[in-house]
Structures are given as C-alpha cells and as structure tokens.
Write a protein that holds these residues in place. Structure first.
Motif, PDB file in Angstrom:
ATOM      1  N   THR A   1       0.841  -1.203   0.000  1.00  0.00           N
ATOM      2  CA  THR A   1       0.000   0.000   0.000  1.00  0.00           C
ATOM      3  C   THR A   1       0.869   1.243   0.000  1.00  0.00           C
ATOM      4  O   THR A   1       2.039   1.212   0.404  1.00  0.00           O
ATOM      5  CB  THR A   1      -0.914   0.068   1.236  1.00  0.00           C
ATOM      6  OG1 THR A   1      -0.114   0.250   2.410  1.00  0.00           O
ATOM      7  CG2 THR A   1      -1.779  -1.163   1.362  1.00  0.00           C
TER       8      THR A   1
ATOM      9  N   PRO B   1       0.488   5.053   1.556  1.00  0.00           N
ATOM     10  CA  PRO B   1      -0.352   5.927   2.381  1.00  0.00           C
ATOM     11  C   PRO B   1      -0.583   7.270   1.690  1.00  0.00           C
ATOM     12  O   PRO B   1       0.288   7.770   0.974  1.00  0.00           O
ATOM     13  CB  PRO B   1       0.455   6.102   3.671  1.00  0.00           C
ATOM     14  CG  PRO B   1       1.849   5.744   3.328  1.00  0.00           C
ATOM     15  CD  PRO B   1       1.810   4.834   2.140  1.00  0.00           C
ATOM     16  N   TYR B   2      -1.774   7.815   1.903  1.00  0.00           N
ATOM     17  CA  TYR B   2      -2.113   9.139   1.361  1.00  0.00           C
ATOM     18  C   TYR B   2      -3.160   9.761   2.265  1.00  0.00           C
ATOM     19  O   TYR B   2      -3.802   9.079   3.065  1.00  0.00           O
ATOM     20  CB  TYR B   2      -2.616   9.045  -0.082  1.00  0.00           C
ATOM     21  CG  TYR B   2      -4.015   8.478  -0.220  1.00  0.00           C
ATOM     22  CD1 TYR B   2      -5.116   9.324  -0.357  1.00  0.00           C
ATOM     23  CD2 TYR B   2      -4.239   7.113  -0.197  1.00  0.00           C
ATOM     24  CE1 TYR B   2      -6.402   8.808  -0.473  1.00  0.00           C
ATOM     25  CE2 TYR B   2      -5.517   6.586  -0.316  1.00  0.00           C
ATOM     26  CZ  TYR B   2      -6.594   7.447  -0.451  1.00  0.00           C
ATOM     27  OH  TYR B   2      -7.861   6.936  -0.557  1.00  0.00           O
TER      28      TYR B   2
ATOM     29  N   ASP C   1      -6.762  11.578   2.410  1.00  0.00           N
ATOM     30  CA  ASP C   1      -7.957  11.764   1.590  1.00  0.00           C
ATOM     31  C   ASP C   1      -8.385  13.234   1.617  1.00  0.00           C
ATOM     32  O   ASP C   1      -7.734  14.077   2.255  1.00  0.00           O
ATOM     33  CB  ASP C   1      -9.079  10.808   2.000  1.00  0.00           C
ATOM     34  CG  ASP C   1      -9.677  11.095   3.363  1.00  0.00           C
ATOM     35  OD1 ASP C   1      -9.429  12.172   3.949  1.00  0.00           O
ATOM     36  OD2 ASP C   1     -10.422  10.226   3.868  1.00  0.00           O
TER      37      ASP C   1
ATOM     38  N   ASN D   1      -7.859  12.554   6.240  1.00  0.00           N
ATOM     39  CA  ASN D   1      -7.685  11.271   6.933  1.00  0.00           C
ATOM     40  C   ASN D   1      -6.626  10.424   6.229  1.00  0.00           C
ATOM     41  O   ASN D   1      -6.556  10.412   5.003  1.00  0.00           O
ATOM     42  CB  ASN D   1      -8.999  10.492   6.948  1.00  0.00           C
ATOM     43  CG  ASN D   1     -10.080  11.241   7.660  1.00  0.00           C
ATOM     44  OD1 ASN D   1      -9.928  11.664   8.800  1.00  0.00           O
ATOM     45  ND2 ASN D   1     -11.208  11.446   6.980  1.00  0.00           N
ATOM     46  N   LEU D   2      -5.826   9.712   7.016  1.00  0.00           N
ATOM     47  CA  LEU D   2      -4.836   8.811   6.454  1.00  0.00           C
ATOM     48  C   LEU D   2      -5.543   7.587   5.877  1.00  0.00           C
ATOM     49  O   LEU D   2      -6.332   6.934   6.550  1.00  0.00           O
ATOM     50  CB  LEU D   2      -3.830   8.378   7.529  1.00  0.00           C
ATOM     51  CG  LEU D   2      -2.723   7.446   7.053  1.00  0.00           C
ATOM     52  CD1 LEU D   2      -1.847   8.129   5.998  1.00  0.00           C
ATOM     53  CD2 LEU D   2      -1.877   6.995   8.240  1.00  0.00           C
ATOM     54  N   ARG D   3      -5.256   7.290   4.619  1.00  0.00           N
ATOM     55  CA  ARG D   3      -5.824   6.136   3.914  1.00  0.00           C
ATOM     56  C   ARG D   3      -4.690   5.356   3.267  1.00  0.00           C
ATOM     57  O   ARG D   3      -3.557   5.817   3.209  1.00  0.00           O
ATOM     58  CB  ARG D   3      -6.804   6.584   2.821  1.00  0.00           C
ATOM     59  CG  ARG D   3      -7.943   7.419   3.314  1.00  0.00           C
ATOM     60  CD  ARG D   3      -8.942   6.550   3.993  1.00  0.00           C
ATOM     61  NE  ARG D   3     -10.096   7.363   4.373  1.00  0.00           N
ATOM     62  CZ  ARG D   3     -10.945   7.027   5.283  1.00  0.00           C
ATOM     63  NH1 ARG D   3     -10.810   5.891   5.918  1.00  0.00           N
ATOM     64  NH2 ARG D   3     -11.956   7.796   5.581  1.00  0.00           N
ATOM     65  N   HIS D   4      -5.021   4.205   2.721  1.00  0.00           N
ATOM     66  CA  HIS D   4      -4.036   3.382   2.033  1.00  0.00           C
ATOM     67  C   HIS D   4      -4.534   3.077   0.625  1.00  0.00           C
ATOM     68  O   HIS D   4      -5.661   2.611   0.438  1.00  0.00           O
ATOM     69  CB  HIS D   4      -3.774   2.087   2.800  1.00  0.00           C
ATOM     70  CG  HIS D   4      -3.111   2.349   4.104  1.00  0.00           C
ATOM     71  ND1 HIS D   4      -1.750   2.489   4.215  1.00  0.00           N
ATOM     72  CD2 HIS D   4      -3.609   2.538   5.346  1.00  0.00           C
ATOM     73  CE1 HIS D   4      -1.449   2.743   5.467  1.00  0.00           C
ATOM     74  NE2 HIS D   4      -2.558   2.779   6.176  1.00  0.00           N
ATOM     75  N   TYR D   5      -3.668   3.348  -0.333  1.00  0.00           N
ATOM     76  CA  TYR D   5      -3.952   3.141  -1.743  1.00  0.00           C
ATOM     77  C   TYR D   5      -3.266   1.850  -2.192  1.00  0.00           C
ATOM     78  O   TYR D   5      -2.105   1.609  -1.875  1.00  0.00           O
ATOM     79  CB  TYR D   5      -3.455   4.360  -2.521  1.00  0.00           C
ATOM     80  CG  TYR D   5      -3.213   4.138  -3.985  1.00  0.00           C
ATOM     81  CD1 TYR D   5      -4.215   3.649  -4.815  1.00  0.00           C
ATOM     82  CD2 TYR D   5      -1.981   4.425  -4.555  1.00  0.00           C
ATOM     83  CE1 TYR D   5      -3.992   3.443  -6.158  1.00  0.00           C
ATOM     84  CE2 TYR D   5      -1.748   4.235  -5.896  1.00  0.00           C
ATOM     85  CZ  TYR D   5      -2.754   3.734  -6.684  1.00  0.00           C
ATOM     86  OH  TYR D   5      -2.532   3.520  -8.006  1.00  0.00           O
ATOM     87  N   TYR D   6      -3.994   1.009  -2.894  1.00  0.00           N
ATOM     88  CA  TYR D   6      -3.497  -0.262  -3.403  1.00  0.00           C
ATOM     89  C   TYR D   6      -3.369  -0.176  -4.928  1.00  0.00           C
ATOM     90  O   TYR D   6      -4.377  -0.277  -5.632  1.00  0.00           O
ATOM     91  CB  TYR D   6      -4.465  -1.395  -3.052  1.00  0.00           C
ATOM     92  CG  TYR D   6      -4.663  -1.608  -1.570  1.00  0.00           C
ATOM     93  CD1 TYR D   6      -3.949  -2.594  -0.900  1.00  0.00           C
ATOM     94  CD2 TYR D   6      -5.557  -0.833  -0.842  1.00  0.00           C
ATOM     95  CE1 TYR D   6      -4.127  -2.804   0.459  1.00  0.00           C
ATOM     96  CE2 TYR D   6      -5.733  -1.031   0.521  1.00  0.00           C
ATOM     97  CZ  TYR D   6      -5.019  -2.008   1.160  1.00  0.00           C
ATOM     98  OH  TYR D   6      -5.192  -2.214   2.509  1.00  0.00           O
TER      99      TYR D   6
ATOM    100  N   ASN E   1     -10.834  11.381  -4.279  1.00  0.00           N
ATOM    101  CA  ASN E   1      -9.508  11.123  -3.725  1.00  0.00           C
ATOM    102  C   ASN E   1      -8.454  10.713  -4.747  1.00  0.00           C
ATOM    103  O   ASN E   1      -7.295  10.534  -4.396  1.00  0.00           O
ATOM    104  CB  ASN E   1      -9.601  10.044  -2.644  1.00  0.00           C
ATOM    105  CG  ASN E   1     -10.309  10.561  -1.414  1.00  0.00           C
ATOM    106  OD1 ASN E   1      -9.971  11.623  -0.899  1.00  0.00           O
ATOM    107  ND2 ASN E   1     -11.306   9.823  -0.964  1.00  0.00           N
TER     108      ASN E   1
ATOM    109  N   LYS F   1      -4.266  10.219  -4.391  1.00  0.00           N
ATOM    110  CA  LYS F   1      -3.611   8.926  -4.635  1.00  0.00           C
ATOM    111  C   LYS F   1      -2.526   9.069  -5.697  1.00  0.00           C
ATOM    112  O   LYS F   1      -1.427   8.528  -5.557  1.00  0.00           O
ATOM    113  CB  LYS F   1      -4.631   7.883  -5.085  1.00  0.00           C
ATOM    114  CG  LYS F   1      -5.620   7.475  -4.023  1.00  0.00           C
ATOM    115  CD  LYS F   1      -6.624   6.510  -4.617  1.00  0.00           C
ATOM    116  CE  LYS F   1      -7.749   6.202  -3.677  1.00  0.00           C
ATOM    117  NZ  LYS F   1      -8.735   5.296  -4.297  1.00  0.00           N
TER     118      LYS F   1
END
Length: 130
Positions: free
Chosen positions: A34, A36-37, A39, A43-48, A72, A76
């Motif tokens: 992943t 991290p980015y 949004d 908020n911290l999110r994870h991009y796959y 988002n 990303k």
C-alpha cells in the motif's frame, strides 16, 4: 490471475501480449503493498495500486487502471508519484507511476505498453498543471 474488474482483466491480457513488457504482476490486496495518502478530508488512507510493470528497458511502473474517478484520485496520484520518485532514488532503478484511464485505453487501443505510459503521464501532468 484474478482481477477485480473487467477493465483490469482486459488490461492484464493486453500486458501479456505487449512486446515491450518484460514482466508484470497484478498486485492483489492480500499482497499487502500500500501507499499511504491523505484523503480529501485529511484522513490517512491506504492506496493499493493495480499492477507493477517492467518494460524491456528495465523501467518499473506502478500502474493504476481507472474506470471512473472519485474525489480522492488526485491525492492517490500524488502519493504514488512521490513513492515512485523515492523508489528511484533509493534503488537506483527507474520507477514511474502511470494511471491508465479506461476511456483512453479503449479509444486508443494501444499495441505497446509505452503508449499507455505516455497517455497516463500526460493525463497526470495535465491534471497537476505541469
């Protein structure tokens, strides 16, 4: 190679036949890679990312196939571009991030991966205002 959607399946078949692709892999979520980015709300999110592709010249690509974009996607894209720049510096191997839009892929019907890489880089740089 199971894919999450029809466009990813079509893209994987394309990569399998593109003569300028040395190797590629679909990155399944359970692989755990992943980026991290933040949004749009911070908020911290994870991009796959969807795929990793290595071309015949040894350049590595993180590839995102996109049918539609949400709020988002720009965040990303920025995180994946930064990741590729960092990976290049750390490994000494060239890495690039490419987003392949379904409408562009279907409209162009490319024969080579580098056509997709060019489209994706142009689309991202236009979006970023470069």
């Amino acid at each position: 190679m199971p894919c999450d959607n029809r466009f990813e399946e079509d893209f994987a078949r394309f990569l399998d036949h593109a003569t300028d692709v040395a190797r590629f892999s679909k990155l399944p979520i359970n692989f755990g890679f992943t980026i991290p980015y933040l949004d749009a709300a911070g908020n911290l999110r994870h991009y796959y990312p969807d795929f990793v592709v290595v071309d015949e010249d040894g350049t590595h690509y993180l590839v995102e196939t996109k049918g539609r974009e949400d709020i988002n996607v720009h965040n990303k894209d920025r995180a994946a571009t930064t990741w590729a720049e960092s990976a290049t510096r750390l490994t000494g191997q060239p890495w690039r991030y490419v987003k392949v839009l379904q409408k562009d892929f279907e409209g162009l019907q490319p024969a080579q991966f580098l056509d997709c890489a060019y489209m994706g880089e142009m689309q991202t740089s236009i979006f970023d205002g470069n």
